[in-house]
Design a protein around this motif. Structure first.
Motif, mmCIF file in Angstrom:
data_model
loop_
_atom_site.group_PDB
_atom_site.id
_atom_site.type_symbol
_atom_site.label_atom_id
_atom_site.label_comp_id
_atom_site.label_asym_id
_atom_site.label_seq_id
_atom_site.Cartn_x
_atom_site.Cartn_y
_atom_site.Cartn_z
ATOM 1 N N CYS A 74 -19.543 -7.159 14.294
ATOM 2 C CA CYS A 74 -19.341 -7.261 15.740
ATOM 3 C C CYS A 74 -18.034 -7.987 16.031
ATOM 4 C CB CYS A 74 -20.527 -7.991 16.365
ATOM 5 S SG CYS A 74 -20.253 -8.460 18.070
ATOM 6 N N ARG A 75 -17.795 -9.071 15.312
ATOM 7 C CA ARG A 75 -16.555 -9.836 15.525
ATOM 8 C C ARG A 75 -15.326 -9.026 15.144
ATOM 9 N NH1 ARG A 75 -17.296 -15.898 13.315
ATOM 10 N NH2 ARG A 75 -18.584 -16.717 15.006
ATOM 11 N N SER A 76 -15.466 -8.194 14.089
ATOM 12 C CA SER A 76 -14.296 -7.432 13.627
ATOM 13 C C SER A 76 -13.840 -6.432 14.683
ATOM 14 C CB SER A 76 -14.612 -6.711 12.309
ATOM 15 O OG SER A 76 -15.433 -5.590 12.553
ATOM 16 N N THR A 77 -14.716 -6.107 15.650
ATOM 17 C CA THR A 77 -14.318 -5.175 16.711
ATOM 18 C C THR A 77 -13.875 -5.936 17.959
ATOM 19 O OG1 THR A 77 -16.600 -5.074 17.535
ATOM 20 C CG2 THR A 77 -15.944 -3.396 15.928
ATOM 21 N N GLY A 78 -13.827 -7.260 17.859
ATOM 22 C CA GLY A 78 -13.393 -8.061 19.005
ATOM 23 C C GLY A 78 -14.549 -8.595 19.831
ATOM 24 N N GLY A 79 -15.769 -8.384 19.365
ATOM 25 C CA GLY A 79 -16.941 -8.853 20.105
ATOM 26 C C GLY A 79 -17.285 -10.293 19.775
ATOM 27 N N ARG A 80 -18.352 -10.779 20.421
ATOM 28 C CA ARG A 80 -18.781 -12.157 20.193
ATOM 29 C C ARG A 80 -20.103 -12.160 19.447
ATOM 30 N NH1 ARG A 80 -19.989 -15.685 25.167
ATOM 31 N NH2 ARG A 80 -21.872 -16.166 24.033
ATOM 32 N N PRO A 97 -20.934 -6.938 21.417
ATOM 33 C CA PRO A 97 -19.783 -6.131 21.011
ATOM 34 C C PRO A 97 -19.054 -5.559 22.227
ATOM 35 C CG PRO A 97 -21.804 -4.884 20.723
ATOM 36 C CD PRO A 97 -22.203 -6.225 21.259
ATOM 37 N N PRO A 98 -17.792 -5.138 22.064
ATOM 38 C CA PRO A 98 -17.104 -4.451 23.154
ATOM 39 C C PRO A 98 -17.904 -3.210 23.570
ATOM 40 C CG PRO A 98 -15.601 -4.895 21.344
ATOM 41 C CD PRO A 98 -16.967 -5.219 20.855
ATOM 42 N N ALA A 103 -17.558 0.634 18.496
ATOM 43 C CA ALA A 103 -17.794 -0.778 18.182
ATOM 44 C C ALA A 103 -19.285 -1.038 17.963
ATOM 45 C CB ALA A 103 -17.257 -1.658 19.304
ATOM 46 N N ARG A 245 -17.952 -4.276 32.383
ATOM 47 C CA ARG A 245 -17.163 -5.456 32.074
ATOM 48 C C ARG A 245 -18.014 -6.720 32.107
ATOM 49 N NH1 ARG A 245 -13.530 -5.345 36.221
ATOM 50 N NH2 ARG A 245 -13.781 -3.136 36.483
#
Ligand code: ZN
Length: 248
Positions: A74-80, A97-98, A103, A245
């Motif tokens: 999840c983090r590797s896609t920019g998520g938290r 995740p985004p 993602a 968003r």
């Protein structure tokens, strides 16, 4: 399993075990209760009961690695992803995740991929310690063979294409490439509800209370999924552009 619908669980009734790379691992109190029941009811499997403890801890170590797979993907896609909760029905990685199908797909698939990666490790250990050809296996050999089985069983169970299991969430993410999110979610959640109903019927028929709990938990997750899909649908109808968003 991963739950994309919340970024943080309520800490009530949990104990923070440790923090790794900014991810807090919590253990729910019910885990200890189930551990005691499990250890008391299965004390004949090994000559020494210490191996029952080792087996139970290994199960949770495998589950934990699986959840870390979800969290790091999840983090590797920019998520938290900052929380993992372990409880008797397994683990939950709270990921955010985004809002994109790719993602989500990667975040979900990474969990079972950890179990796939563990297959050669456990089989190599079984081979190395001569588990298969042991006429009278030692406690350690039994332990290695059971851990190999547990990892495979977890992988197969998680990959059943029934929402909210990982397999079902993978199907949902793939559907999302073709239809709006809320439609992919509601289709998967209704299929999951049907799957949970079938599972519940079998569980009652077999008198397997553990399976009853899992089926009810799955049904509850499906119910939440259906409600979420409905509220997103309403927001879309009201032309609310920020639903994505704002996150889920
Ligand atoms: Zn998972």
């Amino acid at each position: 399993m991963s739950s994309p619908f919340r970024s943080r669980p309520a800490p009530q009734g949990t104990l923070r075990l440790f923090r790794f790379k900014g991810i807090d691992v919590f253990l729910h109190w019910s885990w200890a209760v189930v551990a005691v029941i499990d250890l008391q009811t299965r004390h004949n499997e090994y000559r020494s009961p210490i191996w029952n403890v080792a087996e139970y801890l290994s199960l949770f170590a495998i589950v934990l690695l699986h959840e870390f797979g979800h969290a790091f993907a999840c983090r590797s896609t920019g998520g938290r992803a900052d929380t993992i909760l372990l409880w008797p029905l397994g683990g939950v990685a709270y990921v955010n995740p985004p809002f994109r199908p790719k993602a989500w797909l990667w975040g979900i698939a990474a969990g079972p991929l950890v179990n796939v990666a563990l297959i050669p490790v456990t089989f190599a250990a079984s081979w190395y310690f001569g588990v298969e050809h042991a006429v009278r296996p030692t406690d350690f050999q039994r332990f290695v063979s059971t851990v190999t089985f547990i990892n495979l069983a977890l992988l197969i169970f998680n990959m059943l294409p029934i929402y909210p299991l990982d397999g079902g969430q993978i199907v949902m993410s793939i559907l999302w490439f073709f239809v709006p999110f809320e439609r992919a979610l509601s289709i998967s959640a209704y299929v999951g509800m049907a799957g949970a109903a079938v599972g519940l019927a079998f569980a009652i028929h077999w008198g397997n209370y553990w399976m009853v709990a899992i089926a009810l938990y799955a049904a509850w997750n499906c119910w939440r999924g259906i409600q979420l899909a409905e509220s997103i649908r309403q927001m879309r109808r009201l032309n609310e552009p920020s639903y994505a968003r704002r996150g889920l």
